[in-house]
Scaffold this motif. Structure first.
Motif, PDB file in Angstrom:
ATOM      1  N   MET A   1       0.743  -0.921   0.074  1.00  0.00           N
ATOM      2  CA  MET A   1      -0.360   0.093   0.039  1.00  0.00           C
ATOM      3  C   MET A   1       0.874   1.120  -0.149  1.00  0.00           C
ATOM      4  SD  MET A   1      -3.016   0.526   0.574  1.00  0.00           S
ATOM      5  CE  MET A   1      -4.680   1.720   1.015  1.00  0.00           C
ATOM      6  N   PRO A   2       0.711   2.272  -1.000  1.00  0.00           N
ATOM      7  CA  PRO A   2       1.811   3.400  -1.351  1.00  0.00           C
ATOM      8  C   PRO A   2       0.923   4.096   0.425  1.00  0.00           C
ATOM      9  CG  PRO A   2       0.226   2.850  -2.750  1.00  0.00           C
ATOM     10  CD  PRO A   2      -0.469   2.344  -2.519  1.00  0.00           C
ATOM     11  N   THR A   3       2.416   5.044   0.837  1.00  0.00           N
ATOM     12  CA  THR A   3       1.888   5.444   1.844  1.00  0.00           C
ATOM     13  C   THR A   3       0.837   7.135   1.024  1.00  0.00           C
ATOM     14  OG1 THR A   3       4.160   5.888   1.992  1.00  0.00           O
ATOM     15  CG2 THR A   3       3.260   7.738   3.197  1.00  0.00           C
ATOM     16  N   THR A   4       0.187   7.798   1.279  1.00  0.00           N
ATOM     17  CA  THR A   4      -0.873   8.215   1.338  1.00  0.00           C
ATOM     18  C   THR A   4       0.390   9.652   1.446  1.00  0.00           C
ATOM     19  OG1 THR A   4      -1.374   8.439   3.713  1.00  0.00           O
ATOM     20  CG2 THR A   4      -2.513   7.109   1.974  1.00  0.00           C
ATOM     21  N   LEU A   5      -0.375  10.765   1.047  1.00  0.00           N
ATOM     22  CA  LEU A   5       0.288  12.592   1.306  1.00  0.00           C
ATOM     23  C   LEU A   5       0.030  12.546   3.260  1.00  0.00           C
ATOM     24  CD1 LEU A   5       0.035  13.867  -1.362  1.00  0.00           C
ATOM     25  CD2 LEU A   5       1.973  13.379  -0.570  1.00  0.00           C
ATOM     26  N   ALA A   6      -0.807  11.645   3.456  1.00  0.00           N
ATOM     27  CA  ALA A   6      -1.225  12.953   5.089  1.00  0.00           C
ATOM     28  C   ALA A   6      -0.393  11.923   6.088  1.00  0.00           C
ATOM     29  CB  ALA A   6      -2.792  12.685   5.010  1.00  0.00           C
ATOM     30  N   GLN A   7       0.211  10.392   5.584  1.00  0.00           N
ATOM     31  CA  GLN A   7       1.076   9.868   6.724  1.00  0.00           C
ATOM     32  C   GLN A   7       2.197  10.359   6.777  1.00  0.00           C
ATOM     33  OE1 GLN A   7      -0.226   6.167   4.501  1.00  0.00           O
ATOM     34  NE2 GLN A   7      -1.460   5.805   6.502  1.00  0.00           N
ATOM     35  N   VAL A   8       2.680  11.209   5.744  1.00  0.00           N
ATOM     36  CA  VAL A   8       4.008  11.072   5.262  1.00  0.00           C
ATOM     37  C   VAL A   8       4.262  12.581   6.674  1.00  0.00           C
ATOM     38  CG1 VAL A   8       6.037  12.746   4.410  1.00  0.00           C
ATOM     39  CG2 VAL A   8       4.185  11.877   3.174  1.00  0.00           C
ATOM     40  N   PRO A   9       5.760  12.328   7.575  1.00  0.00           N
ATOM     41  CA  PRO A   9       5.867  12.552   9.393  1.00  0.00           C
ATOM     42  C   PRO A   9       6.474  14.225   8.414  1.00  0.00           C
ATOM     43  CG  PRO A   9       6.727  10.273   8.765  1.00  0.00           C
ATOM     44  CD  PRO A   9       5.687  10.502   7.469  1.00  0.00           C
ATOM     45  N   LYS A  10       6.510  14.644   9.550  1.00  0.00           N
ATOM     46  CA  LYS A  10       6.802  16.230   9.413  1.00  0.00           C
ATOM     47  C   LYS A  10       8.548  15.704  10.106  1.00  0.00           C
ATOM     48  CE  LYS A  10       2.827  18.550   8.750  1.00  0.00           C
ATOM     49  NZ  LYS A  10       2.185  19.836   9.260  1.00  0.00           N
ATOM     50  N   GLN A  11       9.037  14.705   9.605  1.00  0.00           N
ATOM     51  CA  GLN A  11      10.597  15.056   9.419  1.00  0.00           C
ATOM     52  C   GLN A  11      11.787  15.116   9.235  1.00  0.00           C
ATOM     53  OE1 GLN A  11       9.524  11.412  11.781  1.00  0.00           O
ATOM     54  NE2 GLN A  11      10.366  10.474  10.306  1.00  0.00           N
ATOM     55  N   LYS A  12      13.411  15.405   9.594  1.00  0.00           N
ATOM     56  CA  LYS A  12      14.031  14.672   8.809  1.00  0.00           C
ATOM     57  C   LYS A  12      14.312  13.880   8.133  1.00  0.00           C
ATOM     58  CE  LYS A  12      16.471  19.590   9.656  1.00  0.00           C
ATOM     59  NZ  LYS A  12      18.173  20.164   9.324  1.00  0.00           N
ATOM     60  N   ILE A  75       3.452  22.466  -0.985  1.00  0.00           N
ATOM     61  CA  ILE A  75       3.594  23.352  -0.139  1.00  0.00           C
ATOM     62  C   ILE A  75       3.894  22.782   1.604  1.00  0.00           C
ATOM     63  CG2 ILE A  75       3.251  25.961   0.247  1.00  0.00           C
ATOM     64  CD1 ILE A  75       3.235  25.560  -2.505  1.00  0.00           C
ATOM     65  N   ASP A  76       4.180  23.179   2.799  1.00  0.00           N
ATOM     66  CA  ASP A  76       3.849  23.145   4.016  1.00  0.00           C
ATOM     67  C   ASP A  76       4.665  24.341   5.262  1.00  0.00           C
ATOM     68  OD1 ASP A  76       3.029  22.372   6.538  1.00  0.00           O
ATOM     69  OD2 ASP A  76       3.681  20.315   6.985  1.00  0.00           O
ATOM     70  N   ILE A  77       3.731  24.774   5.192  1.00  0.00           N
ATOM     71  CA  ILE A  77       4.178  26.170   5.921  1.00  0.00           C
ATOM     72  C   ILE A  77       4.106  26.191   7.145  1.00  0.00           C
ATOM     73  CG2 ILE A  77       3.715  28.163   4.268  1.00  0.00           C
ATOM     74  CD1 ILE A  77       1.671  29.345   5.420  1.00  0.00           C
ATOM     75  N   GLU A  78       3.121  25.086   7.798  1.00  0.00           N
ATOM     76  CA  GLU A  78       2.912  24.389   9.186  1.00  0.00           C
ATOM     77  C   GLU A  78       3.945  23.640   9.727  1.00  0.00           C
ATOM     78  OE1 GLU A  78       0.781  26.025  10.694  1.00  0.00           O
ATOM     79  OE2 GLU A  78      -0.208  27.207   9.233  1.00  0.00           O
ATOM     80  N   LEU A  79       4.742  23.420   9.426  1.00  0.00           N
ATOM     81  CA  LEU A  79       5.937  22.128   9.822  1.00  0.00           C
ATOM     82  C   LEU A  79       6.245  21.908  11.058  1.00  0.00           C
ATOM     83  CD1 LEU A  79       8.801  23.293   7.955  1.00  0.00           C
ATOM     84  CD2 LEU A  79       7.482  22.154   7.372  1.00  0.00           C
ATOM     85  N   LYS A  80       5.583  22.703  12.371  1.00  0.00           N
ATOM     86  CA  LYS A  80       5.245  22.392  13.154  1.00  0.00           C
ATOM     87  C   LYS A  80       4.154  21.915  13.659  1.00  0.00           C
ATOM     88  CE  LYS A  80       9.375  24.588  14.887  1.00  0.00           C
ATOM     89  NZ  LYS A  80       9.946  24.045  13.950  1.00  0.00           N
ATOM     90  N   ASP A  81       2.878  21.679  13.328  1.00  0.00           N
ATOM     91  CA  ASP A  81       1.462  20.998  13.481  1.00  0.00           C
ATOM     92  C   ASP A  81       1.486  19.668  12.652  1.00  0.00           C
ATOM     93  OD1 ASP A  81      -0.873  20.749  13.835  1.00  0.00           O
ATOM     94  OD2 ASP A  81      -1.191  22.800  13.831  1.00  0.00           O
ATOM     95  N   GLU A  82       1.998  18.393  13.096  1.00  0.00           N
ATOM     96  CA  GLU A  82       1.777  17.964  12.106  1.00  0.00           C
ATOM     97  C   GLU A  82      -0.260  17.496  12.183  1.00  0.00           C
ATOM     98  OE1 GLU A  82       3.121  14.931  11.593  1.00  0.00           O
ATOM     99  OE2 GLU A  82       5.186  15.227  12.181  1.00  0.00           O
ATOM    100  N   THR A  83      -1.301  18.437  11.836  1.00  0.00           N
ATOM    101  CA  THR A  83      -3.038  17.872  12.189  1.00  0.00           C
ATOM    102  C   THR A  83      -2.762  18.649  10.796  1.00  0.00           C
ATOM    103  OG1 THR A  83      -3.251  19.462  13.196  1.00  0.00           O
ATOM    104  CG2 THR A  83      -3.094  17.747  14.833  1.00  0.00           C
ATOM    105  N   LYS A  84      -2.317  19.812  10.721  1.00  0.00           N
ATOM    106  CA  LYS A  84      -2.084  20.068   9.138  1.00  0.00           C
ATOM    107  C   LYS A  84      -1.605  19.557   8.236  1.00  0.00           C
ATOM    108  CE  LYS A  84      -4.032  24.147  10.590  1.00  0.00           C
ATOM    109  NZ  LYS A  84      -3.343  25.381  10.746  1.00  0.00           N
TER     110      LYS A  84
END
Length: 189
Positions: A1-12, A75-84
């Motif tokens: 199952m491919p990763t969905t965009l919502a599942q991409v963790p905001k991490q290095k 684009i993600d200008i809400e890097l600290k907010d995992e819910t966005k």
């Protein structure tokens, strides 16, 4: 199952999946082609672009920056907010720009550590397709409007340094970080 965009963790990630091309690479100057079909391949590209962007502390990334000649932007200008969730814009078109012309500092993952002032309209209306192929319209201002314009420039082979009006600051910053002023292609408004 491919990763969905919502599942991409905001991490290095230690090893981001894609290489970010730098100022001077010809790939950054090619106009990007429209995406004909939004499928799992395009969605996977968006996932890998997000992973690469987060790994490089970016808030926006266009496909040409990773050597893919397609009209895809993340684009993600809400890097600290995992819910966005991040934004994915496929075949984006700016329909209108407005508001005041605002000067703001910009940087770019393709020109690391270089930050310079750029004038842009404060408001933008953009139409695009999301990762499911659904038509979307976004009216926004401030930072998000600036990031959209910056990334849209990449789809047309334009880089933010092409819009910098202070030639002295531009030369100084590029030289300081090992880039060549000869790679700047000034845009006249």
């Amino acid at each position: 199952m491919p990763t969905t965009l919502a599942q991409v963790p905001k991490q290095k990630l230690k090893n981001p999946p894609l290489k970010v091309y730098k100022l001077g690479d010809r790939v950054l100057r090619q106009p990007a082609k429209r995406v004909n079909k939004i499928n799992d391949e395009i969605r996977q590209l968006a996932v890998e672009m997000l992973q690469t962007m987060y790994s490089n502390d970016g808030i926006g990334l266009a496909a040409p920056q990773v050597g893919v000649n397609k009209q895809v932007i993340v684009i993600d200008i809400e890097l600290k907010d995992e819910t966005k969730p991040p934004l994915v814009l496929i075949n984006p078109e700016i329909k209108s720009m407005g508001g005041e012309i605002v000067v703001g500092e910009e940087g770019c993952l393709s020109i690391p550590e270089v930050f310079l002032d750029v004038q842009r309209p404060d408001e933008v209306t953009v139409v695009y397709r999301d990762e499911e192929g659904r038509p979307q319209k976004l009216v926004t201002n401030g930072l998000l409007a600036r990031v959209i314009q910056h990334e849209m420039d990449h789809l047309n082979g334009v880089m933010f340094v092409d819009r910098v009006q202070n030639a002295t600051a531009l030369t100084k910053e590029l030289t300081k970080h090992g880039f060549s002023v000869k790679d700047v292609e000034s845009v006249k408004e």
